[in-house]
Scaffold this active site. Structure first.
Site, mmCIF file in Angstrom:
data_model
loop_
_atom_site.group_PDB
_atom_site.id
_atom_site.type_symbol
_atom_site.label_atom_id
_atom_site.label_comp_id
_atom_site.label_asym_id
_atom_site.label_seq_id
_atom_site.Cartn_x
_atom_site.Cartn_y
_atom_site.Cartn_z
ATOM 1 N NE ARG A 64 -3.978 -8.788 -0.432
ATOM 2 C CZ ARG A 64 -4.242 -7.484 -0.265
ATOM 3 N NH1 ARG A 64 -4.153 -6.924 0.920
ATOM 4 N NH2 ARG A 64 -4.586 -6.736 -1.300
ATOM 5 C CG ASP B 77 -5.564 3.027 5.525
ATOM 6 O OD1 ASP B 77 -6.599 2.950 4.837
ATOM 7 O OD2 ASP B 77 -4.849 2.045 5.798
ATOM 8 C CD GLU C 65 -3.272 -5.530 5.731
ATOM 9 O OE1 GLU C 65 -2.506 -6.441 5.347
ATOM 10 O OE2 GLU C 65 -4.027 -4.914 4.951
ATOM 11 C CE1 TYR D 66 -6.609 -7.175 3.380
ATOM 12 C CE2 TYR D 66 -8.410 -7.194 1.815
ATOM 13 C CZ TYR D 66 -7.289 -6.602 2.323
ATOM 14 O OH TYR D 66 -6.854 -5.434 1.761
ATOM 15 C CD GLN E 189 -10.728 3.394 2.350
ATOM 16 O OE1 GLN E 189 -10.052 4.335 2.721
ATOM 17 N NE2 GLN E 189 -10.251 2.166 2.287
ATOM 18 C CG ASP F 141 -11.275 -4.347 0.632
ATOM 19 O OD1 ASP F 141 -11.740 -3.342 1.190
ATOM 20 O OD2 ASP F 141 -10.114 -4.418 0.226
ATOM 21 C CG LEU G 7 -11.204 8.823 3.107
ATOM 22 C CD1 LEU G 7 -10.743 10.230 3.409
ATOM 23 C CD2 LEU G 7 -12.419 8.878 2.178
ATOM 24 N N GLY H 215 -14.365 -0.348 2.939
ATOM 25 C CA GLY H 215 -13.157 -0.518 3.743
ATOM 26 C C GLY H 215 -13.028 -1.938 4.271
ATOM 27 C CE1 TYR I 92 -3.467 -2.772 0.953
ATOM 28 C CE2 TYR I 92 -2.322 -2.990 3.052
ATOM 29 C CZ TYR I 92 -3.275 -3.431 2.156
ATOM 30 O OH TYR I 92 -4.040 -4.524 2.458
HETATM 31 C C1 9WN Z 1 -8.224 -1.352 -1.441
HETATM 32 C C2 9WN Z 1 -5.234 0.326 2.878
HETATM 33 C C3 9WN Z 1 -6.553 -0.357 2.531
HETATM 34 C C4 9WN Z 1 -7.595 -0.215 3.638
HETATM 35 C C5 9WN Z 1 -8.826 -1.078 3.406
HETATM 36 C C6 9WN Z 1 -8.347 -2.506 3.168
HETATM 37 C C7 9WN Z 1 -7.379 -2.549 1.992
HETATM 38 C C8 9WN Z 1 -7.304 -2.001 -0.404
HETATM 39 C C9 9WN Z 1 -6.814 -3.340 -0.918
HETATM 40 O O1 9WN Z 1 -6.264 -1.726 2.276
HETATM 41 O O2 9WN Z 1 -8.051 -2.132 0.814
HETATM 42 O O3 9WN Z 1 -8.642 -0.089 -1.016
HETATM 43 O O4 9WN Z 1 -5.809 -3.333 -1.600
HETATM 44 O O5 9WN Z 1 -7.463 -4.346 -0.673
HETATM 45 O O6 9WN Z 1 -9.430 -3.352 2.961
HETATM 46 O O7 9WN Z 1 -9.700 -1.004 4.489
HETATM 47 O O8 9WN Z 1 -8.005 1.116 3.729
HETATM 48 O O9 9WN Z 1 -4.787 -0.086 4.129
#
Ligand code: 9WN
Length: 437
Positions: A212, A38, A408, A364, A106, A167, A36, A165, A31
């Site tokens: 995941r 986060d 995480e 996840y 989000q 997913d 947002l 958020g 990431y």
């Molecule tokens: C897609 C960043 C984000 C969190 C989400 C979490 C995950 C992303 C992903 O990671 O989502 O936005 O790649 O799956 O589900 O809550 O904001 O940490």
């Protein structure tokens, strides 16, 4: 240095490592951009030891605001990310020019973060801070109700699981499996080609595939994003063609609280909210009750298309506690449910109860314990006077981070860590918890 101080320093180091110069990535590699909700959690943690930096985090979040008021879930930095090119935000005339963003939002936690930061500012600075962000926050809430509540009932709908958020939580998985998986993706699954496709997935380079979203679901999420892009993120054009539209329980619970915070800021600044918005805001807590199932004795998300509740249990059922608007009686009932073994595992709160057919301890949003949702629940428990229960939740959360570091998420059964590390909101929430003990 005592244990708590050590933990505080370790969490600060995580936020420093993920600092990209004024905004914080959730984690390296997986990431690398600004997200947002986060950043809202991150600001809530940062404010305890670097208020200026917390302000900067939020200031940078508003770089991404669209002309129509939307706050996107991702503002892209310079590093690469899987699925980077799906959004192409410039296709919408509303997207900002200076930065690339996603085309969806989000959970609306930004009112909470702005307020919590404001509470620590000296009087004059507080006023200037609120004055600066009130119009932007207002524009966001107006966008939410104008674009995403077409029936004017006080519940907003989401057009993509990433907006929730959470997913791959069961209500979303069930709906996309039933209504949205395109034929070519079903074929991949039928021919058992998932493992082959997995080879080109980039997220699974950093985290085991079993932790995941599944490959079939991931492909579906990307295909929904492409459909939204084709409609240039214009809600009016999206609605008639979308297969999955959900009035998400977690999102709406957070929004109800955010509305109260927006109204409080308006009052402090002697501003008046637009009449139509105020009407929606007044409706929202009652509308949340439409998500209550008398038969199941819990809250659920609802399909916007069929008006039916999606009766797949998940931790979202506890988030009306966070909204603060449900009755004391209902709150007591939720607290009892929270104590049940399906949710209150050795390391609570399981994101999906262990009794659910979707439960997987390391996958996840399908079972693991997350610090940010524990934060939302503990805030809700505090609001209804369940201080000891909230304290207990903060303690077990801190125990996980103290034992394993800022992962995480964690297995709710034995606390074993999963997902990516070092993860920013785990650090930020732990810092906030440490300041509450
Ligand atoms: C897609 C960043 C984000 C969190 C989400 C979490 C995950 C992303 C992903 O990671 O989502 O936005 O790649 O799956 O589900 O809550 O904001 O940490």
């Amino acid at each position: 240095m005592d244990g708590q101080q050590k933990l505080f320093e370790a969490c600060k180091a995580v936020l420093k490592q993920n600092d990209q110069g004024g905004w914080t990535r959730p984690a390296p590699n997986l990431y690398p951009h600004q997200w947002l909700w986060d950043s809202c959690f991150i600001a809530i943690g940062l404010r305890h030891y670097n208020l200026r930096r917390a302000q900067k985090e939020l200031e940078n979040l508003f770089r991404g605001q669209w002309k129509n008021g939307m706050l996107p879930n991702i503002i892209y930095g310079k590093d690469r990310y899987y699925g980077d090119n799906i959004w192409d935000s410039k296709r919408s005339a509303d997207a900002p020019h200076q930065v690339q963003t996603s085309g969806i939002t989000q959970p609306p936690l930004v009112a909470e973060a702005l307020t919590k930061v404001a509470d620590l500012l000296p009087k004059r600075e507080r006023r200037a801070w609120l004055k600066r962000y009130y119009p932007k926050l207002l524009a966001y809430h107006e966008w939410l109700y104008r674009e995403r509540d077409p029936h004017g009932e006080g519940l907003v709908l989401l057009v993509h699981p990433w907006e929730s958020g959470l997913d791959n939580s069961p209500p979303w998985i069930r709906e996309i499996r039933q209504n949205q998986t395109p034929f070519w993706i079903q074929l991949i699954h039928l021919l058992k080609l998932d493992t082959l496709v997995e080879l080109i997935r980039q997220d699974t380079r950093y985290v085991a595939a079993t932790e995941r979203t599944s490959t079939v679901e991931q492909l579906t999420l990307l295909s929904i994003a492409r459909r939204l892009r084709r409609k240039r993120y214009n809600t009016k054009k999206i609605l008639p063609h979308a297969h999955v539209l959900i009035e998400d329980l977690a999102f709406n619970s957070i929004l109800v609280r955010a509305n109260q915070q927006l109204a409080a800021i308006a009052q402090e600044l002697n501003e008046t909210l637009p009449g139509w918005l105020w009407e929606r805001i007044k409706k929202a807590p009652h509308a949340l009750e439409l998500l209550w199932s008398e038969t199941e004795q819990q809250y659920f998300s609802r399909s916007f298309t069929t008006f039916e509740l999606i009766t797949e249990p998940s931790l979202a059922t506890f988030l009306p506690l966070y909204s603060g608007t449900i009755s004391k009686h209902r709150a007591a009932h939720l607290v009892e449910l929270l104590g049940s073994r399906g949710y209150y595992t050795q390391f609570p709160v399981a994101s999906v109860p262990t009794t659910s057919r979707y439960f997987q301890p390391h996958r996840y949003w399908q079972g693991p314990t997350w610090l940010n949702t524990n934060w939302l629940i503990s805030e809700g428990l505090e609001r209804y006077g369940f201080h000891q229960k909230a304290q207990q939740l903060r303690q077990t959360s801190l125990e996980l981070v103290g034992r394993h570091g800022c992962y995480e998420y964690f297995s709710p059964l034995d606390g074993s860590p999963a997902g990516i590390k070092p993860f920013s909101w785990t650090a930020a929430v732990a810092i906030d918890f440490l300041h509450q003990t």
